[in-house]
Design a protein around this motif. Structure first.
Motif, PDB file in Angstrom:
ATOM      1  N   ARG A   1      32.252  41.241  39.873  1.00  9.91           N
ATOM      2  CA  ARG A   1      32.812  42.391  40.577  1.00  9.91           C
ATOM      3  C   ARG A   1      32.086  42.637  41.896  1.00  9.91           C
ATOM      4  O   ARG A   1      32.700  43.001  42.910  1.00  9.91           O
ATOM      5  CB  ARG A   1      32.733  43.641  39.687  1.00  9.91           C
ATOM      6  CG  ARG A   1      33.820  43.714  38.626  1.00  9.91           C
ATOM      7  CD  ARG A   1      33.931  45.118  38.068  1.00  9.91           C
ATOM      8  NE  ARG A   1      32.721  45.534  37.379  1.00  9.91           N
ATOM      9  CZ  ARG A   1      32.510  45.370  36.082  1.00  9.91           C
ATOM     10  NH1 ARG A   1      33.428  44.776  35.324  1.00  9.91           N
ATOM     11  NH2 ARG A   1      31.388  45.782  35.517  1.00  9.91           N
TER      12      ARG A   1
ATOM     13  N   LEU B   1      37.686  42.458  48.270  1.00 13.71           N
ATOM     14  CA  LEU B   1      38.837  42.203  47.393  1.00 13.71           C
ATOM     15  C   LEU B   1      38.670  42.895  46.021  1.00 13.71           C
ATOM     16  O   LEU B   1      38.868  42.281  44.977  1.00 13.71           O
ATOM     17  CB  LEU B   1      39.022  40.686  47.182  1.00 13.71           C
ATOM     18  CG  LEU B   1      39.278  39.852  48.437  1.00 13.71           C
ATOM     19  CD1 LEU B   1      39.202  38.364  48.108  1.00 13.71           C
ATOM     20  CD2 LEU B   1      40.652  40.199  49.013  1.00 13.71           C
ATOM     21  N   PRO B   2      38.293  44.160  45.993  1.00 15.21           N
ATOM     22  CA  PRO B   2      38.078  44.813  44.693  1.00 15.21           C
ATOM     23  C   PRO B   2      39.352  44.914  43.865  1.00 15.21           C
ATOM     24  O   PRO B   2      39.296  45.046  42.642  1.00 15.21           O
ATOM     25  CB  PRO B   2      37.557  46.205  45.076  1.00 15.21           C
ATOM     26  CG  PRO B   2      38.095  46.443  46.448  1.00 15.21           C
ATOM     27  CD  PRO B   2      38.098  45.093  47.108  1.00 15.21           C
ATOM     28  N   GLU B   3      40.546  44.836  44.515  1.00 12.24           N
ATOM     29  CA  GLU B   3      41.795  44.954  43.765  1.00 12.24           C
ATOM     30  C   GLU B   3      42.033  43.764  42.836  1.00 12.24           C
ATOM     31  O   GLU B   3      42.920  43.793  41.986  1.00 12.24           O
ATOM     32  CB  GLU B   3      42.975  45.095  44.736  1.00 12.24           C
ATOM     33  CG  GLU B   3      43.308  43.849  45.522  1.00 12.24           C
ATOM     34  CD  GLU B   3      42.437  43.679  46.770  1.00 12.24           C
ATOM     35  OE1 GLU B   3      42.681  42.745  47.534  1.00 12.24           O
ATOM     36  OE2 GLU B   3      41.515  44.498  46.966  1.00 12.24           O
ATOM     37  N   LEU B   4      41.227  42.702  42.979  1.00  9.31           N
ATOM     38  CA  LEU B   4      41.405  41.521  42.132  1.00  9.31           C
ATOM     39  C   LEU B   4      40.655  41.618  40.801  1.00  9.31           C
ATOM     40  O   LEU B   4      40.746  40.714  39.977  1.00  9.31           O
ATOM     41  CB  LEU B   4      40.931  40.266  42.878  1.00  9.31           C
ATOM     42  CG  LEU B   4      41.621  39.956  44.203  1.00  9.31           C
ATOM     43  CD1 LEU B   4      41.198  38.587  44.708  1.00  9.31           C
ATOM     44  CD2 LEU B   4      43.131  40.018  44.053  1.00  9.31           C
ATOM     45  N   GLU B   5      39.921  42.721  40.604  1.00  5.30           N
ATOM     46  CA  GLU B   5      39.138  42.860  39.355  1.00  5.30           C
ATOM     47  C   GLU B   5      40.003  42.780  38.099  1.00  5.30           C
ATOM     48  O   GLU B   5      39.625  42.125  37.123  1.00  5.30           O
ATOM     49  CB  GLU B   5      38.352  44.175  39.377  1.00  5.30           C
ATOM     50  CG  GLU B   5      37.181  44.159  40.337  1.00  5.30           C
ATOM     51  CD  GLU B   5      36.369  45.453  40.280  1.00  5.30           C
ATOM     52  OE1 GLU B   5      36.473  46.160  39.255  1.00  5.30           O
ATOM     53  OE2 GLU B   5      35.645  45.738  41.238  1.00  5.30           O
ATOM     54  N   PRO B   6      41.214  43.410  38.036  1.00  2.94           N
ATOM     55  CA  PRO B   6      42.040  43.286  36.824  1.00  2.94           C
ATOM     56  C   PRO B   6      42.435  41.843  36.527  1.00  2.94           C
ATOM     57  O   PRO B   6      42.500  41.454  35.363  1.00  2.94           O
ATOM     58  CB  PRO B   6      43.271  44.152  37.144  1.00  2.94           C
ATOM     59  CG  PRO B   6      42.793  45.134  38.159  1.00  2.94           C
ATOM     60  CD  PRO B   6      41.798  44.373  38.996  1.00  2.94           C
TER      61      PRO B   6
ATOM     62  N   ASP C   1      43.804  35.645  47.501  1.00  6.56           N
ATOM     63  CA  ASP C   1      44.521  36.801  46.989  1.00  6.56           C
ATOM     64  C   ASP C   1      44.665  36.649  45.479  1.00  6.56           C
ATOM     65  O   ASP C   1      44.117  35.713  44.885  1.00  6.56           O
ATOM     66  CB  ASP C   1      45.893  36.930  47.654  1.00  6.56           C
ATOM     67  CG  ASP C   1      46.694  35.631  47.586  1.00  6.56           C
ATOM     68  OD1 ASP C   1      46.500  34.865  46.597  1.00  6.56           O
ATOM     69  OD2 ASP C   1      47.493  35.383  48.491  1.00  6.56           O
ATOM     70  N   ALA C   2      45.436  37.558  44.848  1.00  2.77           N
ATOM     71  CA  ALA C   2      45.557  37.557  43.396  1.00  2.77           C
ATOM     72  C   ALA C   2      46.202  36.285  42.876  1.00  2.77           C
ATOM     73  O   ALA C   2      45.780  35.711  41.866  1.00  2.77           O
ATOM     74  CB  ALA C   2      46.349  38.783  42.941  1.00  2.77           C
TER      75      ALA C   2
END
Length: 321
Positions: free
Chosen positions: A275, A283-288, A311-312
């Protein structure tokens, strides 16, 4: 002034030291009722007693029982289970079994019953399946007596000393009874054998090194085990384990639990590192995505994926590799 009528010579010994009274003197059992119990009847008798003497065919039983009398013995068994688990080897609690003197002489047989008996090293001891016979079985390391409405100092403790039991704990519960003998204040007293037939009081247990009388009394009277009691149990278990070369991992269920805990802690630490890398790359949105796919992958694979992804979709693609 203390009342001394009816006390045996041992019960009148100086404070801190007791001398044997296992002779012609009749022990006293305050708070108990006596009744005739023949030798033949005793063989089938399944009630609780304090003492039975075959020569007179007389038994003594506690006149008044209650939950307050029974709770300390149940607490002791539970506390010993915690110490045994943390130490990594078993402790045996056998409840109120017969402690028999002169087992081979039916006419002279004498029997005590404690509230609880404990062997700290049951694997090294000769422990009975039924009653304990002096001269045949090993004495327990600890005998517990609960004085809720009784006073074992005036007779029963004398017999324990004369019969050579190494350590006797006498607990007076915090919960009071109207029929409690005068002068019996709440607390626990540890009596340790100091020589043939002689007890001396002590502030700590020898069988459970460093466990103090105050700590034991507190543990017996808590409705829910406190953090202070937990710390005392851990300390005593650690002392025993260091002496014996054992520890929590020698207890199977605790070893498995500790292994699961270590794996979970390792996984949590690994996720935290990843994380941090994602956050550093903005890119914290990639944690899930990482949490969904990364549980079983090697750390090198994970590090490469989070360091190189765009990206994701790219991260999912790399984590499938």
């Amino acid at each position: 002034m203390a009342r001394t009528t009816g006390l045996s010579p041992l019960a009148q010994a100086p404070a801190g030291e007791r001398r044997p009274a296992d002779g012609p003197h009749s022990p006293a059992f305050p708070g108990c009722r006596s009744f005739r119990l023949t030798r033949d009847a005793y063989e089938s008798y399944d009630g609780r007693i304090e003492y039975w003497d075959a020569a007179t065919e007389t038994a003594w039983a506690v006149a008044e029982t209650s939950g307050a009398h029974e709770r300390p013995s149940r607490h002791l068994a539970a506390l010993c289970e915690v110490i045994a688990s943390l130490r990594g080897s078993a402790i045996a609690c056998r409840g109120s079994l017969d402690l028999v003197r002169n087992p081979g002489d039916r006419a002279r047989r004498r029997i005590l019953q404690a509230d609880e008996v404990v062997w700290v090293y049951p694997g090294r001891a000769r422990i009975p399946d039924g009653g304990l016979q002096l001269g045949v079985h090993d004495r327990p390391d600890v005998v517990l007596e609960v004085d809720h409405t009784t006073d074992v100092r005036r007779g029963k403790l004398d017999l324990y000393a004369a019969w050579g039991f190494p350590e006797v704990w006498v607990e007076v519960p915090d919960v009071r009874s109207p029929s409690r003998p005068a002068g019996r204040a709440p607390g626990l007293t540890i009596h340790r054998l100091a020589g043939p037939g002689r007890y001396r009081t002590a502030g700590t247990s020898l069988a459970f090194p460093g466990w103090t009388a105050n700590e034991i009394h507190r543990a017996f009277n808590e409705p829910v085990r406190s953090p202070a009691t937990d710390r005392a149990l851990e300390r005593v278990a650690r002392t025993l384990g260091e002496r014996d070369g054992t520890g929590p991992d020698d207890t199977r269920w605790l070893r498995r639990a500790r292994a699961v805990g270590r794996r979970e802690a390792h996984e949590a630490g690994r996720r935290e590192v990843l994380r941090a890398i994602l956050a550093g790359r903005g890119l914290p949105e990639l944690e899930p995505v990482l949490a969904e796919a990364a549980a079983e992958l090697p750390l090198d694979t994970l590090l490469a994926a989070v360091q190189q992804c765009r990206d994701a979709a790219d991260l999912r693609a790399r984590l499938r590799c």
